[in-house]
Scaffold this motif. Structure first.
Motif, PDB file in Angstrom:
ATOM      1  N   LEU A  57      -2.343 -13.160   7.762  1.00  0.00           N
ATOM      2  CA  LEU A  57      -3.540 -12.441   7.326  1.00  0.00           C
ATOM      3  C   LEU A  57      -4.100 -11.571   8.440  1.00  0.00           C
ATOM      4  CD1 LEU A  57      -5.358 -15.226   5.256  1.00  0.00           C
ATOM      5  CD2 LEU A  57      -4.187 -13.202   4.374  1.00  0.00           C
ATOM      6  N   GLY A  58      -4.088 -12.092   9.668  1.00  0.00           N
ATOM      7  CA  GLY A  58      -4.588 -11.311  10.794  1.00  0.00           C
ATOM      8  C   GLY A  58      -3.800 -10.034  11.005  1.00  0.00           C
ATOM      9  N   LEU A  59      -2.469 -10.133  10.887  1.00  0.00           N
ATOM     10  CA  LEU A  59      -1.625  -8.952  11.090  1.00  0.00           C
ATOM     11  C   LEU A  59      -1.690  -8.000   9.895  1.00  0.00           C
ATOM     12  CD1 LEU A  59       1.541 -10.625  12.672  1.00  0.00           C
ATOM     13  CD2 LEU A  59      -0.232  -9.307  13.846  1.00  0.00           C
ATOM     14  N   LEU A  60      -1.728  -8.541   8.679  1.00  0.00           N
ATOM     15  CA  LEU A  60      -1.725  -7.693   7.488  1.00  0.00           C
ATOM     16  C   LEU A  60      -3.018  -6.893   7.367  1.00  0.00           C
ATOM     17  CD1 LEU A  60      -0.226  -6.860   4.872  1.00  0.00           C
ATOM     18  CD2 LEU A  60      -1.416  -8.733   3.719  1.00  0.00           C
ATOM     19  N   TYR A  61      -4.145  -7.549   7.603  1.00  0.00           N
ATOM     20  CA  TYR A  61      -5.430  -6.890   7.401  1.00  0.00           C
ATOM     21  C   TYR A  61      -6.086  -6.414   8.696  1.00  0.00           C
ATOM     22  CZ  TYR A  61      -5.218  -8.587   2.608  1.00  0.00           C
ATOM     23  OH  TYR A  61      -4.844  -8.823   1.309  1.00  0.00           O
ATOM     24  N   GLY A  62      -5.574  -6.854   9.843  1.00  0.00           N
ATOM     25  CA  GLY A  62      -6.221  -6.501  11.097  1.00  0.00           C
ATOM     26  C   GLY A  62      -5.586  -5.370  11.865  1.00  0.00           C
ATOM     27  N   LEU A  63      -4.297  -5.115  11.650  1.00  0.00           N
ATOM     28  CA  LEU A  63      -3.612  -4.075  12.423  1.00  0.00           C
ATOM     29  C   LEU A  63      -3.969  -2.679  11.909  1.00  0.00           C
ATOM     30  CD1 LEU A  63       0.013  -5.433  13.006  1.00  0.00           C
ATOM     31  CD2 LEU A  63      -1.860  -5.298  14.645  1.00  0.00           C
ATOM     32  N   TYR A  64      -4.131  -1.776  12.832  1.00  0.00           N
ATOM     33  CA  TYR A  64      -4.389  -0.368  12.499  1.00  0.00           C
ATOM     34  C   TYR A  64      -3.055   0.337  12.283  1.00  0.00           C
ATOM     35  CZ  TYR A  64      -5.746   4.526  13.136  1.00  0.00           C
ATOM     36  OH  TYR A  64      -5.932   5.876  12.971  1.00  0.00           O
ATOM     37  N   VAL A  65      -2.930   1.042  11.178  1.00  0.00           N
ATOM     38  CA  VAL A  65      -1.700   1.765  10.839  1.00  0.00           C
ATOM     39  C   VAL A  65      -1.941   3.259  11.015  1.00  0.00           C
ATOM     40  CG1 VAL A  65       0.053   2.212   9.075  1.00  0.00           C
ATOM     41  CG2 VAL A  65      -1.065  -0.030   9.183  1.00  0.00           C
ATOM     42  N   PRO A  66      -1.352   3.877  12.021  1.00  0.00           N
ATOM     43  CA  PRO A  66      -1.547   5.321  12.234  1.00  0.00           C
ATOM     44  C   PRO A  66      -0.676   6.142  11.286  1.00  0.00           C
ATOM     45  CG  PRO A  66      -0.052   4.458  13.875  1.00  0.00           C
ATOM     46  CD  PRO A  66      -0.477   3.282  13.038  1.00  0.00           C
ATOM     47  N   ASP A  67      -0.864   7.451  11.325  1.00  0.00           N
ATOM     48  CA  ASP A  67       0.055   8.333  10.602  1.00  0.00           C
ATOM     49  C   ASP A  67       1.461   8.146  11.164  1.00  0.00           C
ATOM     50  OD1 ASP A  67      -2.258   9.238   9.434  1.00  0.00           O
ATOM     51  OD2 ASP A  67      -2.363  11.087  10.601  1.00  0.00           O
ATOM     52  N   TRP A  68       2.462   8.310  10.307  1.00  0.00           N
ATOM     53  CA  TRP A  68       3.827   8.147  10.776  1.00  0.00           C
ATOM     54  C   TRP A  68       4.748   9.138  10.079  1.00  0.00           C
ATOM     55  CZ3 TRP A  68       7.447   5.893   7.198  1.00  0.00           C
ATOM     56  CH2 TRP A  68       6.850   5.368   6.031  1.00  0.00           C
ATOM     57  N   GLN A  69       5.906   9.316  10.632  1.00  0.00           N
ATOM     58  CA  GLN A  69       6.861  10.272  10.091  1.00  0.00           C
ATOM     59  C   GLN A  69       8.273   9.696  10.137  1.00  0.00           C
ATOM     60  OE1 GLN A  69       4.720  11.373  12.690  1.00  0.00           O
ATOM     61  NE2 GLN A  69       6.070  10.408  14.205  1.00  0.00           N
ATOM     62  N   ALA A  75       2.468   2.714   1.112  1.00  0.00           N
ATOM     63  CA  ALA A  75       2.612   3.721   2.155  1.00  0.00           C
ATOM     64  C   ALA A  75       2.096   3.263   3.516  1.00  0.00           C
ATOM     65  CB  ALA A  75       1.892   5.011   1.744  1.00  0.00           C
ATOM     66  N   CYS A  76       0.979   2.563   3.545  1.00  0.00           N
ATOM     67  CA  CYS A  76       0.265   2.347   4.806  1.00  0.00           C
ATOM     68  C   CYS A  76       0.001   0.885   5.124  1.00  0.00           C
ATOM     69  CB  CYS A  76      -1.058   3.121   4.780  1.00  0.00           C
ATOM     70  SG  CYS A  76      -0.855   4.911   4.605  1.00  0.00           S
ATOM     71  N   ASN A  77       0.827  -0.021   4.650  1.00  0.00           N
ATOM     72  CA  ASN A  77       0.625  -1.430   4.979  1.00  0.00           C
ATOM     73  C   ASN A  77       1.204  -1.740   6.357  1.00  0.00           C
ATOM     74  OD1 ASN A  77       3.538  -2.654   4.570  1.00  0.00           O
ATOM     75  ND2 ASN A  77       3.158  -1.333   2.792  1.00  0.00           N
ATOM     76  N   SER A  78       0.626  -2.725   7.018  1.00  0.00           N
ATOM     77  CA  SER A  78       1.064  -3.065   8.371  1.00  0.00           C
ATOM     78  C   SER A  78       2.420  -3.768   8.384  1.00  0.00           C
ATOM     79  CB  SER A  78       0.022  -3.951   9.057  1.00  0.00           C
ATOM     80  OG  SER A  78      -0.159  -5.169   8.340  1.00  0.00           O
ATOM     81  N   ALA A  79       2.833  -4.362   7.260  1.00  0.00           N
ATOM     82  CA  ALA A  79       4.149  -5.003   7.204  1.00  0.00           C
ATOM     83  C   ALA A  79       5.255  -3.980   7.446  1.00  0.00           C
ATOM     84  CB  ALA A  79       4.344  -5.691   5.848  1.00  0.00           C
TER      85      ALA A  79
END
Length: 370
Positions: free
Chosen positions: A140-152, A176-180
């Protein structure tokens, strides 16, 4: 697993849900992990020896999974073998099972505290529950706590072109933007992820009948994503730990009534909690192996297991499940034959005048036209 993999393209309702939700195929992996947990019975007196055996079994299963699903063996429409090591898929079905098995086995070896029969099952194995809650907390900490920047990423083709995915969010659970996905891209590399994620079947991707995503679709529709990724493997391992607790009930309680009562309590509790979390907004999601998904499918596996136990072990209708028993004893062999496409290759070998008129293509065409 075999039915849903080959029949899902013909009957979408039994195939995997594109993202949120539950279809028949979405119960297969949790059921498998649940049964792996139940079957863990390590009686070796030497913990170190038992640990090395568990690690060895898990490593063999993991490497076998890479061979079968890494891209080396050809599919239905390709008659070539081999895979570029820069693009080999590192995770998959057997790899996930091996991770779950290893976590369950290590907990059974090192965290079991049962010394007397009088001690309750929950108290004897409370450290297993502590481990499960710790794993869930990390997830839960990693899924909801990590910041996901733009990516290519680059889309392969006759000409490689770069795609941009706008994110800049935290706690997103969309495709598109999940930390997993971000963790897998950073740790494994985007070229080592599954190239045909099921979320391409979402309406936003507008995939064609030929399974081609148009260029006009959102950029993330073209991106690889591994449904057996690193982060989701954490909660998948918890499913093994849940199955392990059902196995403890089976091993330490001798009466049918006591076993069924404990299993029913577990199953109902997991089901109610999973549905409650879903109502709170935690999605039922197989690619992310969300908490609500893990609880609901584990509860369903427990209910199914209890029903089969009642039918076979108590009422004695074993003859009804003999085909399933045979498949269970040879599950890995069957999976290897099918996932390596050996069965497909054999059927493809029978053709009329031209290799394109082979028996497999005739079978596929028959179902598609229907």
């Amino acid at each position: 697993m075999i039915v849903v993999d080959y029949g899902g393209s013909v009957f979408p309702i039994i195939g995997h849900s594109p993202w949120n939700g539950l279809h028949l195929a979405d119960f297969v992996m949790p059921f498998f992990l649940f049964v792996v947990g139940i079957s863990i019975a390590l009686k070796e007196p030497n913990r170190s020896e038992a640990t090395w055996k568990a690690v060895g079994r898990a490593a063999k299963l993991f490497l076998l999974g890479i061979l079968l699903q890494g891209g080396f063996l050809h599919g239905l429409n390709s008659l070539t073998y081999g895979v570029d090591l820069e693009r080999i898929r590192l995770l998959g079905i057997l790899q996930r099972i091996s991770i779950g098995y290893l976590v369950g086995a290590l907990c059974e070896i090192w965290l079991s505290r049962r010394t007397r029969r009088e001690v309750g099952i929950l108290k004897s194995y409370y450290l297993h529950w502590v481990a499960a809650f710790a794993i869930i907390a990390v997830y839960l900490g990693l899924l909801y706590g990590l910041y996901v920047p733009d990516w290519q990423f680059f889309v392969p083709g006759q000409v490689y072109h770069e795609c941009q995915v706008k994110c800049s969010v935290r706690g997103d659970v969309g495709p598109a933007c999940n930390s997993a996905g971000m963790i897998d891209r950073y740790v494994l590399g985007i070229n080592h992820l599954y190239a045909k994620p099921v979320y391409k079947n979402l309406k936003e991707c507008n995939i064609s009948r030929d399974k081609v995503v148009p260029e006009s679709a959102p950029s993330w529709c073209h991106a690889p994503f591994d449904p057996e990724g690193l982060l989701s493997s954490l909660t998948a391992a918890v499913t093994c730990l849940i199955g392990l607790q059902y196995g403890h009930v089976l091993a330490h309680l001798q009466d049918h009534k006591g076993r069924l009562e404990n299993w029913c309590v577990f199953s109902v509790a997991f089901l109610v909690l999973g549905l409650f979390l879903a109502l709170l907004g935690f999605p039922i999601n197989k690619p992310l192996y969300s908490i609500s998904y893990m609880l609901i499918t584990s509860a369903t596996a427990g209910i199914t297991f209890s029903a089969l136990y009642l039918l076979v072990d108590i009422y004695g209708y074993r003859w009804l499940t003999l085909p399933l028993e045979w498949m269970g004893k040879h599950a890995l062999s069957i999976f290897i034959v099918v996932s390596s496409n050996l069965a497909v290759i054999v059927i493809q070998g029978f053709y009329w005048k031209s290799p394109q008129n082979n028996l497999m293509n005739c079978i596929v065409s028959l179902f598609v036209h229907q």
